[in-house]
Write a protein that holds these residues in place. Structure first.
Motif, mmCIF file in Angstrom:
data_model
loop_
_atom_site.group_PDB
_atom_site.id
_atom_site.type_symbol
_atom_site.label_atom_id
_atom_site.label_comp_id
_atom_site.label_asym_id
_atom_site.label_seq_id
_atom_site.Cartn_x
_atom_site.Cartn_y
_atom_site.Cartn_z
ATOM 1 N N LEU A 30 25.660 11.721 30.128
ATOM 2 C CA LEU A 30 26.359 11.132 29.497
ATOM 3 C C LEU A 30 26.512 12.342 28.592
ATOM 4 C CD1 LEU A 30 25.453 7.372 29.095
ATOM 5 C CD2 LEU A 30 27.068 8.528 30.458
ATOM 6 N N TRP A 33 30.200 12.058 23.256
ATOM 7 C CA TRP A 33 31.383 11.358 22.532
ATOM 8 C C TRP A 33 31.170 9.757 23.254
ATOM 9 C CZ3 TRP A 33 34.323 8.976 25.880
ATOM 10 C CH2 TRP A 33 34.423 8.990 26.808
ATOM 11 N N SER A 34 30.793 9.601 24.146
ATOM 12 C CA SER A 34 30.117 8.227 24.811
ATOM 13 C C SER A 34 29.637 7.488 24.345
ATOM 14 C CB SER A 34 30.094 8.697 26.384
ATOM 15 O OG SER A 34 28.831 8.874 26.303
ATOM 16 N N THR A 35 28.506 8.386 23.437
ATOM 17 C CA THR A 35 27.477 7.394 23.043
ATOM 18 C C THR A 35 27.399 6.336 21.800
ATOM 19 O OG1 THR A 35 25.997 9.543 21.334
ATOM 20 C CG2 THR A 35 25.711 9.155 23.681
ATOM 21 N N VAL A 37 30.963 5.709 21.350
ATOM 22 C CA VAL A 37 31.668 4.350 21.571
ATOM 23 C C VAL A 37 30.954 3.591 22.542
ATOM 24 C CG1 VAL A 37 32.830 3.803 24.155
ATOM 25 C CG2 VAL A 37 33.663 5.790 22.431
#
Length: 102
Positions: A30, A33-35, A37
């Motif tokens: 992943l 930035w997605s972690t 979020v």
């Protein structure tokens, strides 16, 4: 019998859709930035659920015993009461206030 066929078909489709993501994208990493979020998603959803539950449908049915019970839970947690006991205190506070006010 047709209802059960529909239920089984929807359950199988749901399972297949949920399994497709990890099966197709399971080996990918992943983005960074997605972690962030994902980490903030649960508290945001919980806050939204609490606001909707406290203010009622269409934010017009405020039951004053709910914020009082929520305040009792917050005070209990600040006093380092275990979570299950704090929730029980909140439930008993709401029930007691509702019993007193009718």
């Amino acid at each position: 019998m047709t209802l059960w066929i529909a239920i089984v078909a929807v359950a199988a489709g749901s399972f297949a859709l949920k399994a497709a993501g990890p099966a197709l994208l399971g080996d990918r990493e992943l983005p960074a930035w997605s972690t962030g979020v994902i980490a903030l998603l649960a508290p945001a959803l919980l806050a939204g659920l609490i606001v909707v539950e406290v203010l009622g449908r269409r934010w017009a049915d405020l039951d004053w015993t709910v914020p009082a019970a929520l305040l009792a839970v917050v005070v209990a947690r600040l006093l380092r009461v275990p979570m299950l006991l704090a929730v029980l205190i909140g439930v008993l506070t709401a029930a007691g206030l509702r019993a007193l006010t009718g």
